[in-house]
Write an enzyme that holds these catalytic residues in place. Structure first.
Site, PDB file in Angstrom:
ATOM      1  N   SER A  46     -66.647  35.408 -77.922  1.00  0.00           N
ATOM      2  CA  SER A  46     -65.833  36.542 -78.365  1.00  0.00           C
ATOM      3  C   SER A  46     -66.330  37.820 -77.707  1.00  0.00           C
ATOM      4  O   SER A  46     -67.513  37.952 -77.392  1.00  0.00           O
ATOM      5  CB  SER A  46     -65.909  36.675 -79.883  1.00  0.00           C
ATOM      6  OG  SER A  46     -65.501  35.479 -80.509  1.00  0.00           O
TER       7      SER A  46
HETATM    8  N1  SAH Z   1     -68.275  32.952 -81.962  1.00  0.00           N
HETATM    9  C1  SAH Z   1     -68.179  32.064 -80.851  1.00  0.00           C
HETATM   10  C2  SAH Z   1     -66.714  31.810 -80.578  1.00  0.00           C
HETATM   11  C3  SAH Z   1     -66.465  30.618 -79.782  1.00  0.00           C
HETATM   12  S1  SAH Z   1     -64.751  30.262 -79.585  1.00  0.00           S
HETATM   13  C4  SAH Z   1     -68.849  32.651 -79.645  1.00  0.00           C
HETATM   14  O1  SAH Z   1     -68.855  33.871 -79.533  1.00  0.00           O
HETATM   15  O2  SAH Z   1     -69.354  31.918 -78.800  1.00  0.00           O
HETATM   16  C5  SAH Z   1     -64.371  29.366 -81.064  1.00  0.00           C
HETATM   17  C6  SAH Z   1     -65.226  28.196 -81.402  1.00  0.00           C
HETATM   18  O3  SAH Z   1     -64.641  27.535 -82.503  1.00  0.00           O
HETATM   19  C7  SAH Z   1     -65.338  27.155 -80.296  1.00  0.00           C
HETATM   20  O4  SAH Z   1     -66.687  26.890 -80.046  1.00  0.00           O
HETATM   21  C8  SAH Z   1     -64.623  25.940 -80.869  1.00  0.00           C
HETATM   22  O5  SAH Z   1     -65.161  24.706 -80.445  1.00  0.00           O
HETATM   23  C9  SAH Z   1     -64.830  26.156 -82.344  1.00  0.00           C
HETATM   24  N2  SAH Z   1     -63.878  25.438 -83.196  1.00  0.00           N
HETATM   25  C10 SAH Z   1     -62.540  25.242 -82.997  1.00  0.00           C
HETATM   26  N3  SAH Z   1     -62.030  24.523 -84.001  1.00  0.00           N
HETATM   27  C11 SAH Z   1     -63.047  24.246 -84.863  1.00  0.00           C
HETATM   28  C12 SAH Z   1     -63.149  23.528 -86.079  1.00  0.00           C
HETATM   29  N4  SAH Z   1     -62.102  22.933 -86.656  1.00  0.00           N
HETATM   30  N5  SAH Z   1     -64.355  23.458 -86.666  1.00  0.00           N
HETATM   31  C13 SAH Z   1     -65.449  24.042 -86.128  1.00  0.00           C
HETATM   32  N6  SAH Z   1     -65.416  24.736 -84.976  1.00  0.00           N
HETATM   33  C14 SAH Z   1     -64.232  24.843 -84.345  1.00  0.00           C
END
Ligand code: SAH
Length: 229
Positions: free
Chosen positions: A76
């Protein structure tokens, strides 16, 4: 290889990855509207470049850049991390003791939360990302985070209820299980909407009399997916 802590405890990397670059990012976030000093200090503490592939590290402190972290996912932007963290942990919200994060990704937002909450429980569906985040946070000597490889639609019931819940992927609806795991007096911050379509950042507060919700921003997040990988 990602940047790591050297034995002396100093971060490797100069120039675009220096402390001064990070301090400039914090000032940029302040001028864009983040006011809470504790939130700004937490963001100022976390070296964002160590969460990012070396080839992209020089862009780590641009406030409005979402960068790829592999597996089709993105870290993000600092700006959205600041907005969401202030909504969840800012003084107005009352600093939460126990926080649940859905979507660990590279662990950057997790690290910021770990500076503001007593305990952070974080759930990620992609095992490889979770392992990477765990390693990076260990290198940073962050010890108040518990990782769970699971589908975050169902939260993490074992440690519920939570004072704060933050989701970093967009759900098409607010998962009922997450609402049920929110403490009375607690707050949830999450993007809701269709993949690639309109998405809104929502704040949901739980009180004795039930839930209230408001929309705070239009946003764009990767989708919350089903199952684990
Ligand atoms: N805060 C993180 C955002 C990553 S993007 C950062 O800054 O790195 C969103 C994340 O949510 C991804 O890693 C994706 O794999 C995860 N995600 C998507 N669906 C999910 C679910 N059902 N349960 C857990 N994680 C999930």
């Amino acid at each position: 290889m990602k940047g790591v802590l050297s034995n002396s405890g100093k971060f490797q990397g100069l120039g675009m990855t220096s402390d001064r670059t990070r301090a400039r990012m914090v000032e940029a976030l302040r001028s864009r509207g983040t006011r809470d000093e504790a939130v700004l200090a937490a963001i100022g503490w976390v070296p964002r470049h160590v969460f990012i592939d070396e080839a992209l590290q020089e862009r780590a402190y641009e406030v409005d850049k979402a960068l790829p972290i592999g597996h089709g996912q993105t870290i993000s932007t600092p700006e959205i991390v600041a907005i969401m963290t202030e909504l969840l942990c800012g003084r107005d919200a009352g600093a939460p003791k126990k926080v649940l994060e859905i979507g660990t990704g590279c662990g950057y937002q997790t690290a910021v939360l770990s500076r503001l909450a007593k305990e952070v429980f974080t759930v990620e569906r992609i095992a490889a990302l979770m392992d990477g985040a765990r390693r990076t946070l260990r290198n940073l000597r962050v010890i108040n985070v518990i990782f769970k490889h699971a589908d975050g639609h169902f939260g993490y019931a074992d440690a519920a209820p939570y004072d704060g819940i933050l989701m970093t992927a967009a759900a098409t609806h607010v998962p009922e299980e997450l609402k049920a795991q929110l403490a009375v007096g607690g707050r949830m911050v999450l993007p809701v909407g269709r993949d690639g379509g309109n998405q809104q950042l929502m704040v949901i507060d739980r009180s004795d009399s039930g839930f209230s919700q408001r929309v705070v921003h239009d946003v764009r997040f990767v989708p919350l997916l089903n199952g684990i990988a």
